[in-house]
Design an enzyme around this catalytic site. Structure first.
Site, PDB file in Angstrom:
ATOM      1  N   ASP A   1      70.791   0.934  50.358  1.00 25.79           N
ATOM      2  CA  ASP A   1      70.041   2.152  50.112  1.00 25.79           C
ATOM      3  C   ASP A   1      71.054   3.174  49.629  1.00 25.79           C
ATOM      4  O   ASP A   1      72.156   3.264  50.177  1.00 25.79           O
ATOM      5  CB  ASP A   1      69.379   2.646  51.401  1.00 25.79           C
ATOM      6  CG  ASP A   1      68.440   3.804  51.108  1.00 25.79           C
ATOM      7  OD1 ASP A   1      67.220   3.584  51.050  1.00 25.79           O
ATOM      8  OD2 ASP A   1      68.927   4.940  50.920  1.00 25.79           O
TER       9      ASP A   1
ATOM     10  N   ARG B   1      65.768  14.075  46.809  1.00 28.06           N
ATOM     11  CA  ARG B   1      65.381  13.769  45.427  1.00 28.06           C
ATOM     12  C   ARG B   1      64.076  14.443  45.071  1.00 28.06           C
ATOM     13  O   ARG B   1      63.196  14.551  45.913  1.00 28.06           O
ATOM     14  CB  ARG B   1      65.177  12.263  45.253  1.00 28.06           C
ATOM     15  CG  ARG B   1      66.459  11.558  45.328  1.00 28.06           C
ATOM     16  CD  ARG B   1      66.408  10.160  44.798  1.00 28.06           C
ATOM     17  NE  ARG B   1      67.764   9.695  44.850  1.00 28.06           N
ATOM     18  CZ  ARG B   1      68.151   8.499  45.249  1.00 28.06           C
ATOM     19  NH1 ARG B   1      67.250   7.604  45.554  1.00 28.06           N
ATOM     20  NH2 ARG B   1      69.414   8.201  45.283  1.00 28.06           N
TER      21      ARG B   1
ATOM     22  N   SER C   1      68.101   5.175  43.029  1.00 30.85           N
ATOM     23  CA  SER C   1      68.064   4.238  44.146  1.00 30.85           C
ATOM     24  C   SER C   1      69.000   3.051  43.976  1.00 30.85           C
ATOM     25  O   SER C   1      69.436   2.713  42.877  1.00 30.85           O
ATOM     26  CB  SER C   1      66.633   3.751  44.285  1.00 30.85           C
ATOM     27  OG  SER C   1      66.585   2.513  44.906  1.00 30.85           O
TER      28      SER C   1
ATOM     29  N   ARG D   1      67.869   0.123  44.704  1.00 34.55           N
ATOM     30  CA  ARG D   1      66.975  -1.040  44.648  1.00 34.55           C
ATOM     31  C   ARG D   1      67.360  -1.994  43.516  1.00 34.55           C
ATOM     32  O   ARG D   1      67.375  -1.635  42.356  1.00 34.55           O
ATOM     33  CB  ARG D   1      65.508  -0.584  44.533  1.00 34.55           C
ATOM     34  CG  ARG D   1      65.179   0.174  43.279  1.00 34.55           C
ATOM     35  CD  ARG D   1      63.768   0.758  43.347  1.00 34.55           C
ATOM     36  NE  ARG D   1      63.773   1.967  44.171  1.00 34.55           N
ATOM     37  CZ  ARG D   1      63.086   3.081  43.889  1.00 34.55           C
ATOM     38  NH1 ARG D   1      62.310   3.141  42.830  1.00 34.55           N
ATOM     39  NH2 ARG D   1      63.160   4.125  44.680  1.00 34.55           N
TER      40      ARG D   1
HETATM   41  C1  MIC Z   1      65.258   6.291  47.745  1.00 36.06           C
HETATM   42  O1  MIC Z   1      65.598   7.290  48.377  1.00 36.06           O
HETATM   43  O2  MIC Z   1      64.996   6.299  46.542  1.00 36.06           O
HETATM   44  C2  MIC Z   1      65.170   4.990  48.482  1.00 36.06           C
HETATM   45  C3  MIC Z   1      63.767   4.596  48.526  1.00 36.06           C
HETATM   46  O3  MIC Z   1      65.621   5.155  49.803  1.00 36.06           O
HETATM   47  C4  MIC Z   1      66.012   3.972  47.735  1.00 36.06           C
HETATM   48  C5  MIC Z   1      65.914   2.609  48.214  1.00 36.06           C
HETATM   49  C6  MIC Z   1      64.771   1.844  47.699  1.00 36.06           C
HETATM   50  O4  MIC Z   1      64.411   1.961  46.544  1.00 36.06           O
HETATM   51  O5  MIC Z   1      64.272   1.029  48.462  1.00 36.06           O
HETATM   52  C7  MIC Z   1      67.476   4.305  47.648  1.00 36.06           C
HETATM   53  O6  MIC Z   1      67.807   5.460  47.606  1.00 36.06           O
HETATM   54  O7  MIC Z   1      68.323   3.409  47.514  1.00 36.06           O
HETATM   55 FE1  SF4 Z   2      63.969   7.395  53.058  1.00 39.84          FE
HETATM   56 FE2  SF4 Z   2      63.926   9.465  51.461  1.00 39.84          FE
HETATM   57 FE3  SF4 Z   2      66.013   9.003  52.891  1.00 39.84          FE
HETATM   58 FE4  SF4 Z   2      65.468   7.378  50.835  1.00 39.84          FE
HETATM   59  S1  SF4 Z   2      66.001   9.536  50.725  1.00 39.84           S
HETATM   60  S2  SF4 Z   2      66.092   6.771  52.909  1.00 39.84           S
HETATM   61  S3  SF4 Z   2      63.259   7.402  50.945  1.00 39.84           S
HETATM   62  S4  SF4 Z   2      64.005   9.532  53.678  1.00 39.84           S
END
Ligand code: MIC
Ligand code: SF4
Length: 757
Positions: free
Chosen positions: A162, A450, A645, A647
């Site tokens: 993450d 974000r 992200s 991901r």
């Molecule tokens: C995010 O803040 O965009 C997320 C969701 O936490 C992502 C991870 C994801 O896409 O599962 C991240 O920041 O890596």
């Molecule tokens: Fe979850 Fe938002 Fe933190 Fe990503 S930024 S880990 S989606 S709370």
């Protein structure tokens, strides 16, 4: 509180420090920054001499821990399960936080998530149990807050699937966000490679007071460095201002370092960290850190003359720092509070504030909650009724339980606030927002990190702004984006003019933290008998098939699937929100591939020309048709492609659908690595202006891929529709090992062969 951190591991790490730091100092021949000390202490082969001077090269490291959240853990563990290993090689945890949708409030929302995503949670629980991974169940909290409270330790190195893994920098770690394939390497006992980073030093002087908070430091830094400014760099904060701040405040700053593209951020070990470790039940860790404290800080010479040791130095005086509000649509558009109202008017942003949201992994410490609650209490006392909707997302059950015990949540309730589940919820588009008209331009403000278009509620008409929890709370009370709580008055229910006093909070709970059920499940000692179920007809989980190896030939006649225009974040490449559902099913999630990206040629999202029949259609279907017809394709993009992200779906999906290469002006770090890991070609224009040479109907030939080698650009011939040709050069950053990944069709194919061999 149960003790689940691994004291023996921490002891082992600390025992290496004195000799590793001494060797590094000798190799480097000068005093060291904290970042350098942590990096040298975690070299895979421990050889400071050979690591030194590797400049922009990749270096192998041995991280101490791995953390994964539910939405990325599925793919990470599906990959891990194909390696043939029986147990993870380093302490690892899974946290169920992303798959919980915010709709009405904590209790109901959590229950709904358990009903809806039971299959995935059970999969994660059993696979964690099998491979020796600690499991934090849904409702336990958001990964980064839980890690800060339970596992982070000064001088440690951690990777996490993450991008906000960097949050643990607040407790003096080097904590880095990666794709699942990287996590898979480390859990398999292999080295983890990272390009030796540049160093940015941020010197903090003065002391925060009044309305200013730690969040404002990073909001300001984001304005200075922009979303790309931290790329390839680790940011080290130091100075008396850093020491005067709480540990969780440091966490907020480190957390949002992801928004400037920084590899990570970190802080030297100090009393605030000691207090936090003790406050969260880790007195032993504090004692261990105290014993080697000098190694968990940058050398004094470095901080006395930072310009000599850092590639770039920024200085911020906290005593003069004004609160900031950043946005809309990008986290680096920074406005000092006093200039914000004018900006709202000039840009015609909707001034009416519809929802204020506090909490998230960025800002849900006890300090944040008490400071915001002090404003909520004033609203009640001064007979102000909150004009906007207001929600609170606690970061962990421990924080939530403690805040409830101490009456903080009750105060929010009096102001009309709704407490959501301890989960990501609205931050990641898991928000069933009730709105009368989605086509109306509207504004929200959050204490998250974000604010990309459509991120929170899936609505591109929503203008999302980011600020500290206290500013969000004040603006929610006013219901007006142009309200400046430092100078403006509000009219209360009795028609009287009132002013909000400065927020006040407590760093740590005076009665200590408490929790009834933190939500942790330790893995079985011997997990070999644990069965992990993936139903063949599941729409949410799918076992992975290895990607095919490269055929050893140049790519010829490749079409342009899409030439993405402007910002193309991982949210554009693989949307979250409702699509989070398919994070464990590669084929199903591939149906969202690049649907958010803007097609350069017609300015539209998800409408590209098919070179098979000239028709326009959605990106995923067009690509599936190319794959079926055996037509190679590439994706073209702009600056900082793949920002956001970690991901890896954003890399695996194009790979799964048969895209051969991604050619852009520049990449965000994690995404570039993810592409390489999955056996894709991640390329950049040698000459950025060549982006303009790519035409909609081009057929592209790679003429020297067969001679793919480190440091050697590749040549592409663009065959335009009118019969003309142009030759361009493209660069890459593949080292020898990464070229092997490409050849094998992905890094995992190599690990698999090694583990089995
Ligand atoms: C995010 O803040 O965009 C997320 C969701 O936490 C992502 C991870 C994801 O896409 O599962 C991240 O920041 O890596
Ligand atoms: Fe979850 Fe938002 Fe933190 Fe990503 S930024 S880990 S989606 S709370």
């Amino acid at each position: 509180m149960s003790q689940i951190f691994d004291l023996d591991m921490i002891k082992a790490v600390y025992s290496r420090y004195p000799s590793r730091v001494a060797a590094a100092r000798k190799a480097v021949g000068r005093p060291l920054t904290l970042t350098e000390k942590i990096l040298y202490a975690h070299l895979w082969d421990g050889d400071a001499k050979s690591a030194f001077g590797r400049g922009k090269d990749y270096v192998d490291f041995a991280p101490d821990r791995v953390a994964m959240q539910d939405a990325t853990a599925q793919m990470a563990l599906l990959q891990f399960s194909t390696t043939g290993r029986k147990k993870v090689a380093v302490p690892s945890t899974v946290h169920c936080d992303h798959l919980i949708q915010a709709r009405v409030g904590a209790k109901q929302d959590l229950q709904d998530a358990l009903n809806k995503s039971n299959e995935v949670f059970s999969f994660l629980e059993s696979i964690s149990n099998k491979y020796g991974i600690g499991f934090w169940k849904p409702g336990a909290g958001i990964i980064h807050q839980v890690v800060l409270e339970q596992y982070a330790f000064p001088g440690g190195m951690m990777i996490g699937t993450d991008s906000h893994t960097v949050n643990a920098g607040g407790l003096g770690m080097i904590a880095i966000g990666v794709g699942g394939a990287d996590a898979c390497d480390v859990m398999s006992g292999l080295a983890w490679e990272l390009k030796w980073p540049k160093l940015i030093g941020v010197k903090l002087t003065g002391k925060l007071s009044g309305w200013a908070s730690a969040k404002d430091v990073i909001l300001k830094v984001a304005g200075i460095l922009t979303v790309k400014g931290g790329t390839g760099a680790i940011v080290e904060y130091f100075g008396p201002g850093a020491e005067s701040m709480s540990c969780t405040g440091k966490g907020t700053i480190a957390n949002m370092g992801a928004e400037i593209g920084a590899t990570t951020s970190t802080f030297s070990y100090d009393d605030s960290m000691r207090r936090y470790l003790k406050g969260t039940g880790r007195t032993e860790v504090a004692a261990l850190a105290d014993a080697i404290a000098e190694h968990l800080q940058g050398d004094p010479e470095v901080y006395a003359d930072p310009a000599k040791y850092f590639d770039q130095v920024i200085e911020i005086n906290l005593s003069d720092l004004e609160p900031h509000i950043n946005g809309p649509f990008t986290p680096d558009l920074a406005w000092p509070l006093s200039k914000f109202a004018a900006a709202v008017k000039e840009n015609n942003w909707p001034a009416k504030l519809e929802v204020g949201l506090i909490g998230s992994c960025t800002n849900s410490s006890y300090e944040d909650l008490t400071r915001s609650a002090s404003l909520a209490q004033q609203a009640v006392d001064k007979k102000l009724k909150a004009k906007s909707e207001f929600t609170i997302t606690p970061g962990s059950e421990q924080v939530r339980y403690t805040a409830e015990r101490d009456g903080i949540l009750g105060t929010f309730d009096k102001m009309g606030g709704v407490v959501l589940a301890n989960a990501c919820g609205p931050c990641i588009g898991q928000w069933a927002r009730h709105t009368d008209d989605p086509n109306r331009k509207n504004s929200i403000i959050t204490s998250f990190n974000r604010n990309f278009s459509a991120r929170n509620d899936g609505n591109p008409n929503t203008h999302a702004f980011v600020a500290s929890p206290e500013v969000v709370t004040a603006l929610a009370i006013a219901g007006d984006l142009t309200f400046n709580p430092m100078t403006d008055e509000l009219v209360n229910e009795e028609g009287k003019k009132v002013k909000l006093d400065e927020p006040k909070g407590l760093e740590l709970p005076p009665k200590g933290f408490d929790v009834k059920d933190a939500g942790y499940k330790a893995p079985a000692e011997d997990g070999s008998k644990v069965e992990v179920v993936v139903k063949p007809d599941s729409e949410r989980l799918q076992l992975l098939e290895p990607f095919p190896a490269w055929d050893g030939k140049n790519i010829t006649g490749a079409v342009v699937l899409i030439k993405a225009k402007g910002k193309c974040t991982t949210d554009h490449i693989s949307m979250a929100g409702t699509w989070l559902r398919y994070r464990g099913h590669l084929d199903n999630i591939s149906n969202n591939t690049l649907i958010g990206a803007t097609n350069f040629f017609n300015g539209k999202a998800n409408e590209v020309k098919s070179q098979l029949d000239g028709s326009y259609g959605p990106v995923p279907a067009t690509q599936r048709a190319y794959k079926a017809a055996g037509v190679p394709s590439i994706v073209v993009g702009d600056q900082n492609y793949g920002e956001g992200s970690s991901r890896e779906h954003a890399a695996m999906q194009p790979r799964h659908l048969g895209v051969k290469a991604v050619l852009v002006k520049s990449f965000a770090r994690i995404h570039e690595t993810n592409l390489k890991k999955q056996g894709m070609l991640a390329l950049t224009f040698a000459n950025e202006a060549d982006y303009d040479r790519i035409q909609e109907d081009d057929r592209i030939d790679f003429t020297d891929l067969t001679a793919f080698a480190p440091g050697k650009p590749l040549t592409l011939v663009l065959n335009h529709k009118d019969g003309s040709k142009e030759t361009i050069q493209v660069n890459h950053t593949y080292n020898a090992q990464q070229i092997e990944w490409f050849k094998a069709g992905g890094a995992l194919n190599i690990i698999r062969a090694q583990q089995k061999g």
